[in-house]
Design a protein around this motif. Structure first.
Motif, PDB file in Angstrom:
ATOM      1  N   TRP A 424       0.834  -1.209   0.000  1.00 38.39           N
ATOM      2  CA  TRP A 424       0.000   0.000   0.000  1.00 38.39           C
ATOM      3  C   TRP A 424       0.868   1.257   0.000  1.00 38.39           C
ATOM      4  O   TRP A 424       1.831   1.353   0.750  1.00 38.39           O
ATOM      5  CB  TRP A 424      -0.912   0.024   1.229  1.00 38.39           C
ATOM      6  CG  TRP A 424      -1.979  -1.028   1.214  1.00 38.39           C
ATOM      7  CD1 TRP A 424      -1.894  -2.291   1.720  1.00 38.39           C
ATOM      8  CD2 TRP A 424      -3.289  -0.899   0.675  1.00 38.39           C
ATOM      9  NE1 TRP A 424      -3.063  -2.963   1.531  1.00 38.39           N
ATOM     10  CE2 TRP A 424      -3.950  -2.134   0.889  1.00 38.39           C
ATOM     11  CE3 TRP A 424      -3.981   0.136   0.039  1.00 38.39           C
ATOM     12  CZ2 TRP A 424      -5.264  -2.360   0.484  1.00 38.39           C
ATOM     13  CZ3 TRP A 424      -5.283  -0.089  -0.368  1.00 38.39           C
ATOM     14  CH2 TRP A 424      -5.914  -1.323  -0.149  1.00 38.39           C
ATOM     15  N   GLN A 425       0.493   2.216  -0.853  1.00 38.64           N
ATOM     16  CA  GLN A 425       1.125   3.531  -0.895  1.00 38.64           C
ATOM     17  C   GLN A 425       0.043   4.603  -0.934  1.00 38.64           C
ATOM     18  O   GLN A 425      -1.005   4.424  -1.558  1.00 38.64           O
ATOM     19  CB  GLN A 425       1.993   3.701  -2.151  1.00 38.64           C
ATOM     20  CG  GLN A 425       3.342   3.029  -2.120  1.00 38.64           C
ATOM     21  CD  GLN A 425       4.147   3.357  -3.358  1.00 38.64           C
ATOM     22  OE1 GLN A 425       3.602   3.733  -4.398  1.00 38.64           O
ATOM     23  NE2 GLN A 425       5.456   3.236  -3.277  1.00 38.64           N
ATOM     24  N   VAL A 426       0.321   5.716  -0.284  1.00 41.97           N
ATOM     25  CA  VAL A 426      -0.562   6.867  -0.388  1.00 41.97           C
ATOM     26  C   VAL A 426       0.268   8.077  -0.791  1.00 41.97           C
ATOM     27  O   VAL A 426       1.389   8.272  -0.301  1.00 41.97           O
ATOM     28  CB  VAL A 426      -1.325   7.133   0.936  1.00 41.97           C
ATOM     29  CG1 VAL A 426      -0.372   7.468   2.076  1.00 41.97           C
ATOM     30  CG2 VAL A 426      -2.345   8.245   0.740  1.00 41.97           C
ATOM     31  N   ARG A 427      -0.265   8.855  -1.714  1.00 42.35           N
ATOM     32  CA  ARG A 427       0.373  10.093  -2.162  1.00 42.35           C
ATOM     33  C   ARG A 427      -0.622  11.230  -2.000  1.00 42.35           C
ATOM     34  O   ARG A 427      -1.811  11.072  -2.309  1.00 42.35           O
ATOM     35  CB  ARG A 427       0.812  10.006  -3.625  1.00 42.35           C
ATOM     36  CG  ARG A 427       1.978   9.067  -3.906  1.00 42.35           C
ATOM     37  CD  ARG A 427       2.268   9.032  -5.397  1.00 42.35           C
ATOM     38  NE  ARG A 427       3.480   8.295  -5.731  1.00 42.35           N
ATOM     39  CZ  ARG A 427       3.520   6.989  -5.947  1.00 42.35           C
ATOM     40  NH1 ARG A 427       2.392   6.277  -5.870  1.00 42.35           N
ATOM     41  NH2 ARG A 427       4.650   6.384  -6.256  1.00 42.35           N
ATOM     42  N   ALA A 428      -0.136  12.358  -1.538  1.00 40.59           N
ATOM     43  CA  ALA A 428      -0.964  13.557  -1.426  1.00 40.59           C
ATOM     44  C   ALA A 428      -0.170  14.730  -1.980  1.00 40.59           C
ATOM     45  O   ALA A 428       1.057  14.789  -1.820  1.00 40.59           O
ATOM     46  CB  ALA A 428      -1.362  13.814   0.030  1.00 40.59           C
ATOM     47  N   SER A 429      -0.850  15.650  -2.634  1.00 40.37           N
ATOM     48  CA  SER A 429      -0.136  16.777  -3.225  1.00 40.37           C
ATOM     49  C   SER A 429      -1.024  18.009  -3.273  1.00 40.37           C
ATOM     50  O   SER A 429      -2.254  17.918  -3.374  1.00 40.37           O
ATOM     51  CB  SER A 429       0.334  16.436  -4.645  1.00 40.37           C
ATOM     52  OG  SER A 429      -0.762  16.272  -5.517  1.00 40.37           O
ATOM     53  N   TYR A 430      -0.361  19.146  -3.162  1.00 39.87           N
ATOM     54  CA  TYR A 430      -0.980  20.443  -3.445  1.00 39.87           C
ATOM     55  C   TYR A 430      -0.064  21.178  -4.415  1.00 39.87           C
ATOM     56  O   TYR A 430       1.161  21.218  -4.230  1.00 39.87           O
ATOM     57  CB  TYR A 430      -1.160  21.290  -2.183  1.00 39.87           C
ATOM     58  CG  TYR A 430      -1.424  22.751  -2.519  1.00 39.87           C
ATOM     59  CD1 TYR A 430      -2.684  23.166  -2.930  1.00 39.87           C
ATOM     60  CD2 TYR A 430      -0.396  23.697  -2.491  1.00 39.87           C
ATOM     61  CE1 TYR A 430      -2.919  24.486  -3.285  1.00 39.87           C
ATOM     62  CE2 TYR A 430      -0.621  25.018  -2.844  1.00 39.87           C
ATOM     63  CZ  TYR A 430      -1.889  25.404  -3.242  1.00 39.87           C
ATOM     64  OH  TYR A 430      -2.127  26.711  -3.603  1.00 39.87           O
ATOM     65  N   GLY A 431      -0.660  21.741  -5.438  1.00 41.27           N
ATOM     66  CA  GLY A 431       0.134  22.491  -6.401  1.00 41.27           C
ATOM     67  C   GLY A 431      -0.629  23.703  -6.898  1.00 41.27           C
ATOM     68  O   GLY A 431      -1.849  23.649  -7.099  1.00 41.27           O
ATOM     69  N   LYS A 432       0.105  24.776  -7.079  1.00 39.50           N
ATOM     70  CA  LYS A 432      -0.481  25.965  -7.678  1.00 39.50           C
ATOM     71  C   LYS A 432      -0.074  25.978  -9.148  1.00 39.50           C
ATOM     72  O   LYS A 432       1.088  25.762  -9.471  1.00 39.50           O
ATOM     73  CB  LYS A 432       0.001  27.231  -6.981  1.00 39.50           C
ATOM     74  CG  LYS A 432      -0.882  28.436  -7.270  1.00 39.50           C
ATOM     75  CD  LYS A 432      -0.577  29.582  -6.321  1.00 39.50           C
ATOM     76  CE  LYS A 432      -1.592  30.716  -6.470  1.00 39.50           C
ATOM     77  NZ  LYS A 432      -2.954  30.312  -6.059  1.00 39.50           N
ATOM     78  N   GLY A 433      -1.038  26.183 -10.024  1.00 40.77           N
ATOM     79  CA  GLY A 433      -0.775  26.203 -11.453  1.00 40.77           C
ATOM     80  C   GLY A 433      -0.700  27.616 -11.986  1.00 40.77           C
ATOM     81  O   GLY A 433      -1.104  28.583 -11.338  1.00 40.77           O
ATOM     82  N   PHE A 434      -0.181  27.743 -13.210  1.00 39.46           N
ATOM     83  CA  PHE A 434       0.052  29.063 -13.786  1.00 39.46           C
ATOM     84  C   PHE A 434       0.041  28.939 -15.307  1.00 39.46           C
ATOM     85  O   PHE A 434       0.639  28.020 -15.868  1.00 39.46           O
ATOM     86  CB  PHE A 434       1.398  29.592 -13.284  1.00 39.46           C
ATOM     87  CG  PHE A 434       1.973  30.723 -14.098  1.00 39.46           C
ATOM     88  CD1 PHE A 434       1.357  31.964 -14.143  1.00 39.46           C
ATOM     89  CD2 PHE A 434       3.139  30.547 -14.819  1.00 39.46           C
ATOM     90  CE1 PHE A 434       1.897  33.000 -14.888  1.00 39.46           C
ATOM     91  CE2 PHE A 434       3.686  31.564 -15.563  1.00 39.46           C
ATOM     92  CZ  PHE A 434       3.065  32.805 -15.599  1.00 39.46           C
TER      93      PHE A 434
END
Length: 688
Positions: A424-434
């Motif tokens: 099991w793997q979990v990935r979380a991300s926040y990114g601001k786009g432009f």
């Protein structure tokens, strides 16, 4: 007119290595390392996809050949989270997770493609002849790749290695829909450290339409393409690669015969597109603990539109009007990433891009030369990766940009990967786009008898916020293997740029509502949001492969915040399935691909007798079904593939209410050219 003399030869430095792990020795030109799980897009160094902080999907060369796909449009038709749209003049476009194609950066070996029409790269112009694999990241990658990567990136990785001293392969594909494709690939090792590769091809499509009319629905076109690379390996882990590619397409838009009884004539259009790209790359590990990637590149895009009056009796063509738009892009990218034996590593980079445009339809009031404009983007970016324990890795990144036209925002990102258990793997991300406005959105002036579209120099950059969570399960027991991926996402795009009717108030252009104008300009229209979830399952047992996927994407309805009785989000679903069965004794493989796209509901305002109400536009759902069978002979020197594309013969879908599109017309949207049987033969004269 269609012959283009290359006047520029540029030097490049980039790092897209092909080693499987950072601690492996460099791959030799006679490559023997299996690279199917190695990804390079947005990584500190080439990495196993399971170890990447981002969730990266890979489409292999085997999948490309199983689908019989000759271009990117055909390949992505069966992808779960990608939706293909057709414009009978501008070509095909796409969206990822509901984010439109102008916000998706398409690259070849990390070098961005240029030449967007209506904000999109025509996917049918991206040939797959020399592509080894395709890497897709969904969600903003603006920290790493800057503008246009707000919705995600698609990176096409070309073939740059070979196993044998000499390789030569010929491929021919024929389809019943008046289409054929011919290509050749060749490679030679020149001594111990040099490798030369070349490929080229020709695609031909005769058009499809009503036999009783001269004009057709799907326009005839011809495509010529070639690419070459020269690779030199030196030192323990260093290489230089020069790459060149050239693409030439001619599309004919034939008019119906007028006055057939007396001196018949017709009006025809020809659309010509030329792309040429240069890159000289250097890549490798320096000082044993640092991985260096550098790129210096040049792209040229030439789009010509010419109209003629054809005398049907004599065959003479009288030129009526023509227009040519040129874009040249210069880019420099240099990235240094550490590979220290510690809990903290870092990446630092610079990214410079200068774009020049030239054409009669490009008007900048402040430009010294009519029709010539330019803009530049110069950025520094970096990230810090922290791994306190083996199971946990976190990364924070930031990009600062200096733009020649306006103030660009700071772009942050955050990624987290945690190994919950062995499977099991979990990935979380926040990114601001432009995304910065394009030169056309800023300065276009397209005014004729059928169009009135102008740019808006007061546009602001689009920005976005994206949150994603991925849960992966990968388990193998005995001869069974199961891979499951669950994704949750939310996108918010601010100041989204859209083409909108306008009125003039004082000295300003302002958006018009309720059909008050047939003249269009680009505006920043409030915000756009998409959200949803998708689940992918892949199961393999012995010779059997089963894959399925389900996704739901919600599109924000702005009318819900203006007092109308409409839902906040309208959801549309998609289902995909793949059945594959290998026959080892026959050296064969059978495949079935299915994608179902649910109906799509859109809300728009309509005013009648000064009363504004919300109306629905409903696009019907449809299914795309493909099947293929591949068999190899003579120790894999000859490979034959037969198949059916678009088994259900879907050509268009009905749209009830609203507007269909500027170039589509009617009450239906084009989907495909119809059912097509194809046969593909690939002969390897040298090599495996």
């Amino acid at each position: 007119m269609r012959k283009y003399l290359l006047l520029s030869l540029l030097f490049n430095i980039v790092g897209l290595t092909l080693q499987a792990q950072s601690n492996l020795a460099t791959d030799s030109i006679a490559m023997s390392v299996e690279l199917s799980d190695v990804v390079v897009t947005a990584q500190y160094a080439p990495t196993d996809s399971k170890n990447a902080l981002q969730s990266i999907r890979t489409i292999s060369r085997a999948r490309i050949e199983q689908q019989g796909a000759t271009n990117l449009e055909q390949l992505l038709q069966q992808d779960l989270n990608i939706r293909i749209n057709q414009d009978l003049v501008l070509g095909s476009s796409m969206s990822i997770l509901g984010v439109s194609g102008e916000n998706v950066k398409i690259m070849v070996d990390g070098v961005p493609m240029v030449g967007r029409l209506n904000g999109n790269i025509d996917l049918s112009q991206i040939n797959l002849n020399n592509i080894e694999r395709i890497e897709i990241i969904e969600g903003p990658m603006s920290v790493s790749y800057g503008t246009d990567a707000l919705g995600g990136v698609i990176n096409l990785i070309t073939k740059k290695s070979q196993r044998y001293a000499y390789e030569l392969a010929l491929t021919q594909q024929l389809e019943t829909q008046a289409e054929s494709s011919s290509s050749i690939e060749a490679g030679a090792r020149l001594g111990e450290n040099w490798l030369l590769r070349w490929s080229g091809g020709y695609d031909w499509f005769d058009g499809i339409g009503d036999d009783s009319l001269r004009s057709v629905v799907w326009n005839p076109k011809q495509q010529w393409y070639t690419d070459a690379s020269l690779r030199y390996d030196f030192g323990e882990n260093q290489r230089i690669i020069y790459q060149f590619s050239y693409f030439d397409e001619a599309v004919q838009n034939l008019g119906d015969i007028r006055r057939p009884q007396f001196k018949p004539y017709a009006f025809d259009d020809e659309f010509s597109t030329i792309r040429s790209n240069h890159a000289l790359t250097h890549e490798g590990t320096v000082f044993k603990k640092f991985y260096w990637q550098n790129t210096l590149g040049y792209n040229h895009f030439d789009r010509s539109v010419n109209s003629f009056r054809l005398d049907m009796e004599t065959g003479d063509q009288l030129p009526l009007q023509g227009d040519t738009t040129l874009f040249d892009t210069y880019m420099l990218r240099s990235v240094l990433a550490s590979q220290l034996d510690s809990k903290i590593n870092f990446q630092l980079g610079i990214d410079m891009r200068q774009e020049l445009g030239d054409g009669a339809r490009i008007v900048d009031p402040q430009a010294t030369d009519d029709g010539q404009i330019d803009m530049g983007e110069y950025a520094v970016f970096g990230s810090v990766r922290y791994q306190p324990v083996d199971a946990l890795t976190a990364e924070i990144g930031l990009r600062a940009t200096q733009h020649t036209r306006y103030d660009a925002p700071l772009i942050p990102s955050f990624h987290l990967k945690y190994q919950l258990a062995e499977a099991w793997q979990v990935r979380a991300s926040y990114g601001k786009g432009f995304r910065s406005p394009s030169l056309k959105e800023l300065f276009l002036s397209f005014i004729d008898i059928n169009h009135f579209i102008i740019g808006n120099p007061d546009l602001q950059a689009e920005t976005s916020d994206n949150i994603q969570i991925h849960l992966n399960f990968d388990q193998q027991w005995n001869e069974h293997q199961l891979d499951a991926q669950l994704q949750l996402f939310h996108n918010r795009i601010n100041n989204q740029i859209q083409l909108f009717p306008f009125l003039i108030e004082g000295d300003q252009i302002v958006p018009a509502i309720n059909g008050q104008s047939n003249e269009f300009a680009y505006f920043n229209i409030a915000e756009n949001r998409t959200q949803g979830a998708n689940l992918r399952l892949n199961y393999q047992w012995k010779n059997l492969t089963l894959a399925s996927g389900i996704s739901t994407i919600g599109f924000f309805n702005p009318l819900s915040e203006e007092g109308f009785d409409v839902p906040n989000f309208t959801f549309t679903n998609a289902l995909t399935g793949q059945f594959g069965y290998a026959l080892p004794k026959q050296n064969a493989q059978a495949n079935i691909f299915l994608r179902y796209t649910d109906r799509f509901v859109n809300y728009y305002p309509e005013t009648i007798d000064n009363v504004t109400v919300a109306r629905q536009s409903i696009q019907d759902g449809f299914a795309m079904l493909d099947a293929s069978y591949t068999q190899s002979f003579f120790k894999n020197r000859l490979s034959l593939t037969g198949g059916i594309r678009n088994v259900l013969d879907i050509t268009q879908v009905n749209v009830q209410g609203g507007q269909v599109g500027a170039h589509s017309g009617g009450s239906a949207l084009p989907i495909g050219a119809g059912r097509s049987f194809f046969v593909r033969a690939r002969l390897r004269l040298f090599g495996e």
